[in-house]
Design a protein around this motif. Sequence first.
Motif, PDB file in Angstrom:
ATOM      1  N   ARG A  37       0.831  -1.212   0.000  1.00 52.25           N
ATOM      2  CA  ARG A  37       0.000   0.000   0.000  1.00 52.25           C
ATOM      3  C   ARG A  37       0.865   1.261   0.000  1.00 52.25           C
ATOM      4  NH1 ARG A  37      -5.114  -1.447   0.413  1.00 52.25           N
ATOM      5  NH2 ARG A  37      -5.732  -3.319   1.585  1.00 52.25           N
ATOM      6  N   ASP A  38       1.971   1.227   0.719  1.00 52.16           N
ATOM      7  CA  ASP A  38       2.867   2.374   0.785  1.00 52.16           C
ATOM      8  C   ASP A  38       3.478   2.675  -0.578  1.00 52.16           C
ATOM      9  OD1 ASP A  38       4.461   4.430   1.886  1.00 52.16           O
ATOM     10  OD2 ASP A  38       6.107   3.039   2.228  1.00 52.16           O
ATOM     11  N   VAL A  39       4.045   1.647  -1.213  1.00 49.77           N
ATOM     12  CA  VAL A  39       4.727   1.851  -2.500  1.00 49.77           C
ATOM     13  C   VAL A  39       3.735   2.206  -3.601  1.00 49.77           C
ATOM     14  CG1 VAL A  39       6.078   0.712  -4.301  1.00 49.77           C
ATOM     15  CG2 VAL A  39       6.668   0.369  -1.894  1.00 49.77           C
ATOM     16  N   VAL A  40       2.648   1.456  -3.699  1.00 45.41           N
ATOM     17  CA  VAL A  40       1.652   1.727  -4.736  1.00 45.41           C
ATOM     18  C   VAL A  40       1.028   3.112  -4.527  1.00 45.41           C
ATOM     19  CG1 VAL A  40      -0.563   0.997  -5.710  1.00 45.41           C
ATOM     20  CG2 VAL A  40       1.189  -0.702  -5.168  1.00 45.41           C
ATOM     21  N   GLY A  41       0.879   3.518  -3.275  1.00 44.04           N
ATOM     22  CA  GLY A  41       0.361   4.849  -3.001  1.00 44.04           C
ATOM     23  C   GLY A  41       1.257   5.941  -3.575  1.00 44.04           C
ATOM     24  N   LEU A  42       2.569   5.723  -3.529  1.00 42.13           N
ATOM     25  CA  LEU A  42       3.499   6.697  -4.111  1.00 42.13           C
ATOM     26  C   LEU A  42       3.357   6.751  -5.630  1.00 42.13           C
ATOM     27  CD1 LEU A  42       6.724   5.986  -2.017  1.00 42.13           C
ATOM     28  CD2 LEU A  42       5.312   8.048  -1.936  1.00 42.13           C
ATOM     29  N   LEU A 138      13.035   1.343  -2.284  1.00 46.39           N
ATOM     30  CA  LEU A 138      14.210   0.483  -2.215  1.00 46.39           C
ATOM     31  C   LEU A 138      13.823  -0.949  -1.861  1.00 46.39           C
ATOM     32  CD1 LEU A 138      16.170   2.900   0.108  1.00 46.39           C
ATOM     33  CD2 LEU A 138      16.910   2.399  -2.219  1.00 46.39           C
ATOM     34  N   ASP A 139      14.701  -1.897  -2.223  1.00 50.20           N
ATOM     35  CA  ASP A 139      14.500  -3.260  -1.739  1.00 50.20           C
ATOM     36  C   ASP A 139      15.232  -3.431  -0.409  1.00 50.20           C
ATOM     37  OD1 ASP A 139      17.193  -3.691  -2.275  1.00 50.20           O
ATOM     38  OD2 ASP A 139      16.837  -4.812  -4.113  1.00 50.20           O
ATOM     39  N   ASN A 140      15.271  -4.642   0.089  1.00 49.75           N
ATOM     40  CA  ASN A 140      15.800  -4.898   1.430  1.00 49.75           C
ATOM     41  C   ASN A 140      17.257  -5.361   1.416  1.00 49.75           C
ATOM     42  OD1 ASN A 140      13.224  -4.778   3.312  1.00 49.75           O
ATOM     43  ND2 ASN A 140      12.609  -5.777   1.408  1.00 49.75           N
ATOM     44  N   TYR A 141      17.992  -5.046   0.360  1.00 49.64           N
ATOM     45  CA  TYR A 141      19.396  -5.442   0.279  1.00 49.64           C
ATOM     46  C   TYR A 141      20.173  -4.820   1.437  1.00 49.64           C
ATOM     47  CZ  TYR A 141      23.847  -6.640  -1.901  1.00 49.64           C
ATOM     48  OH  TYR A 141      25.084  -7.167  -2.168  1.00 49.64           O
ATOM     49  N   GLY A 142      21.105  -5.568   1.992  1.00 49.42           N
ATOM     50  CA  GLY A 142      21.818  -5.135   3.185  1.00 49.42           C
ATOM     51  C   GLY A 142      22.527  -3.803   3.042  1.00 49.42           C
ATOM     52  N   THR A 143      23.044  -3.510   1.844  1.00 47.63           N
ATOM     53  CA  THR A 143      23.748  -2.255   1.604  1.00 47.63           C
ATOM     54  C   THR A 143      22.865  -1.052   1.867  1.00 47.63           C
ATOM     55  OG1 THR A 143      25.129  -3.341  -0.064  1.00 47.63           O
ATOM     56  CG2 THR A 143      25.052  -0.943  -0.107  1.00 47.63           C
ATOM     57  N   HIS A 144      21.564  -1.206   1.712  1.00 48.78           N
ATOM     58  CA  HIS A 144      20.635  -0.082   1.884  1.00 48.78           C
ATOM     59  C   HIS A 144      20.305   0.190   3.345  1.00 48.78           C
ATOM     60  CE1 HIS A 144      19.006  -1.353  -2.325  1.00 48.78           C
ATOM     61  NE2 HIS A 144      20.150  -0.707  -2.406  1.00 48.78           N
ATOM     62  N   LYS A 145      20.735  -0.692   4.261  1.00 45.48           N
ATOM     63  CA  LYS A 145      20.285  -0.587   5.645  1.00 45.48           C
ATOM     64  C   LYS A 145      21.421  -0.592   6.655  1.00 45.48           C
ATOM     65  CE  LYS A 145      15.716  -2.709   4.979  1.00 45.48           C
ATOM     66  NZ  LYS A 145      14.782  -3.760   5.452  1.00 45.48           N
ATOM     67  N   THR A 146      22.639  -0.335   6.223  1.00 49.24           N
ATOM     68  CA  THR A 146      23.747  -0.338   7.166  1.00 49.24           C
ATOM     69  C   THR A 146      23.662   0.874   8.090  1.00 49.24           C
ATOM     70  OG1 THR A 146      25.204   0.943   5.721  1.00 49.24           O
ATOM     71  CG2 THR A 146      25.200  -1.461   5.431  1.00 49.24           C
ATOM     72  N   ASP A 147      24.421   0.814   9.183  1.00 48.59           N
ATOM     73  CA  ASP A 147      24.435   1.937  10.126  1.00 48.59           C
ATOM     74  C   ASP A 147      24.953   3.213   9.461  1.00 48.59           C
ATOM     75  OD1 ASP A 147      23.437   0.344  12.130  1.00 48.59           O
ATOM     76  OD2 ASP A 147      25.406  -0.135  12.985  1.00 48.59           O
ATOM     77  N   LYS A 148      25.922   3.074   8.566  1.00 46.19           N
ATOM     78  CA  LYS A 148      26.451   4.248   7.864  1.00 46.19           C
ATOM     79  C   LYS A 148      25.373   4.908   7.013  1.00 46.19           C
ATOM     80  CE  LYS A 148      31.358   2.995   7.546  1.00 46.19           C
ATOM     81  NZ  LYS A 148      32.491   2.720   6.610  1.00 46.19           N
ATOM     82  N   PHE A 163      10.501   0.792   1.762  1.00 44.41           N
ATOM     83  CA  PHE A 163      11.064  -0.504   1.387  1.00 44.41           C
ATOM     84  C   PHE A 163       9.988  -1.432   0.827  1.00 44.41           C
ATOM     85  CE2 PHE A 163      14.112   1.163   4.435  1.00 44.41           C
ATOM     86  CZ  PHE A 163      15.304   0.938   3.753  1.00 44.41           C
ATOM     87  N   THR A 164      10.330  -2.108  -0.258  1.00 39.96           N
ATOM     88  CA  THR A 164       9.422  -3.071  -0.874  1.00 39.96           C
ATOM     89  C   THR A 164       9.371  -4.337  -0.020  1.00 39.96           C
ATOM     90  OG1 THR A 164      11.189  -4.075  -2.208  1.00 39.96           O
ATOM     91  CG2 THR A 164       9.993  -2.203  -3.169  1.00 39.96           C
ATOM     92  N   PRO A 165       8.306  -5.133  -0.128  1.00 39.61           N
ATOM     93  CA  PRO A 165       8.277  -6.407   0.596  1.00 39.61           C
ATOM     94  C   PRO A 165       9.377  -7.337   0.087  1.00 39.61           C
ATOM     95  CG  PRO A 165       6.088  -5.797  -0.216  1.00 39.61           C
ATOM     96  CD  PRO A 165       7.057  -4.878  -0.874  1.00 39.61           C
ATOM     97  N   THR A 166       9.756  -8.303   0.907  1.00 38.20           N
ATOM     98  CA  THR A 166      10.744  -9.285   0.480  1.00 38.20           C
ATOM     99  C   THR A 166      10.243 -10.056  -0.737  1.00 38.20           C
ATOM    100  OG1 THR A 166       9.815 -10.897   2.025  1.00 38.20           O
ATOM    101  CG2 THR A 166      11.672  -9.575   2.802  1.00 38.20           C
ATOM    102  N   TYR A 167      11.174 -10.456  -1.591  1.00 42.20           N
ATOM    103  CA  TYR A 167      10.868 -11.217  -2.804  1.00 42.20           C
ATOM    104  C   TYR A 167       9.852 -10.502  -3.692  1.00 42.20           C
ATOM    105  CZ  TYR A 167      12.825 -14.867   0.208  1.00 42.20           C
ATOM    106  OH  TYR A 167      13.622 -15.576   1.071  1.00 42.20           O
ATOM    107  N   SER A 168       9.918  -9.196  -3.736  1.00 47.90           N
ATOM    108  CA  SER A 168       8.927  -8.430  -4.511  1.00 47.90           C
ATOM    109  C   SER A 168       9.593  -7.370  -5.373  1.00 47.90           C
ATOM    110  CB  SER A 168       7.902  -7.778  -3.556  1.00 47.90           C
ATOM    111  OG  SER A 168       7.246  -8.736  -2.770  1.00 47.90           O
ATOM    112  N   SER A 169      10.641  -7.746  -6.059  1.00 51.40           N
ATOM    113  CA  SER A 169      11.339  -6.791  -6.916  1.00 51.40           C
ATOM    114  C   SER A 169      10.440  -6.263  -8.031  1.00 51.40           C
ATOM    115  CB  SER A 169      12.590  -7.430  -7.522  1.00 51.40           C
ATOM    116  OG  SER A 169      12.246  -8.563  -8.299  1.00 51.40           O
ATOM    117  N   TRP A 170       9.397  -7.035  -8.392  1.00 53.01           N
ATOM    118  CA  TRP A 170       8.469  -6.633  -9.454  1.00 53.01           C
ATOM    119  C   TRP A 170       7.734  -5.335  -9.143  1.00 53.01           C
ATOM    120  CZ3 TRP A 170       3.808  -6.448  -7.026  1.00 53.01           C
ATOM    121  CH2 TRP A 170       3.637  -7.266  -5.913  1.00 53.01           C
ATOM    122  N   ILE A 171       7.700  -4.945  -7.870  1.00 56.02           N
ATOM    123  CA  ILE A 171       6.960  -3.736  -7.517  1.00 56.02           C
ATOM    124  C   ILE A 171       7.837  -2.487  -7.637  1.00 56.02           C
ATOM    125  CG2 ILE A 171       7.431  -3.557  -5.024  1.00 56.02           C
ATOM    126  CD1 ILE A 171       4.414  -3.162  -4.612  1.00 56.02           C
TER     127      ILE A 171
END
Length: 240
Positions: A37-42, A138-148, A163-171
């Motif tokens: 709902r968040d992503v599609v709303g955007l 964004l997807d949930n790849y680790g690089t996107h969520k580091t402390d830095k 962030f998109t749901p897991t296994y949902s790159s199609w969105i």
Amino acid sequence: MCRETLCIGCGVHLALSLTLSRSFKLSNDPHFVEKVRDVVGLYLDPPDKALVLCVDEKSQIQALDRTQPLLPMNYGAPETHTHDYRRYGTTTLFAALDVATGKVIGKLKRRHRSNTFIGFLRHIDSVVPDDLDIHLILDNYGTHKTDKVKGWLLRHPRFHCHFTPTYSSWINLVERFFATLTEHQLRRGTHRPVVALERASRQYLDLHNEEPKPFRWTKSADDIVASVNSVITRIYQTQH
């Protein structure tokens, strides 16, 4: 298995697949509905005075050259190429697709690390007008969520991550751009060394941005959730 047949009246040969299958992966994200709902709303109702960017990395793009020249299509014969190739290294394309215009902000980097991603965020920050908020899908790849990365985002409050749901790159609509890049530039191309691959990718990016066309999202969040629930129901019925 395929069976070849002749279309009566036009003489066109058709390959009929007798065993058709497709792969799928259901998301196991406990917040799947909320994130959809968040992503599609955007997509369907973007915020005012803001830029919505679909961001991802096309990593490990290989600079390849076939071991023998390609044979072009001829009458009665398809285009053919060797099954093997030589590798000359890899690069990564960091891309941010503007949902409203279809324009892509892109950077090519040899490494795919947290600091590299922060460098790309800095680039986005430098090219987007200061009076606009920036919403990143964004997807949930680790690089996107580091402390830095989290620290950098806290210091730049006009950035908002979705962030998109897991296994949902199609969105994530930037995947559509990656698909066209692969189809029109990478799949049939030969590039050696890596700098040639990067040069060709920049040329394609520049060409795309000369006359960008946005990808229009049409399906509502309710439609998506209903489709996923239908698949879950079919799986449940099959198991019982």
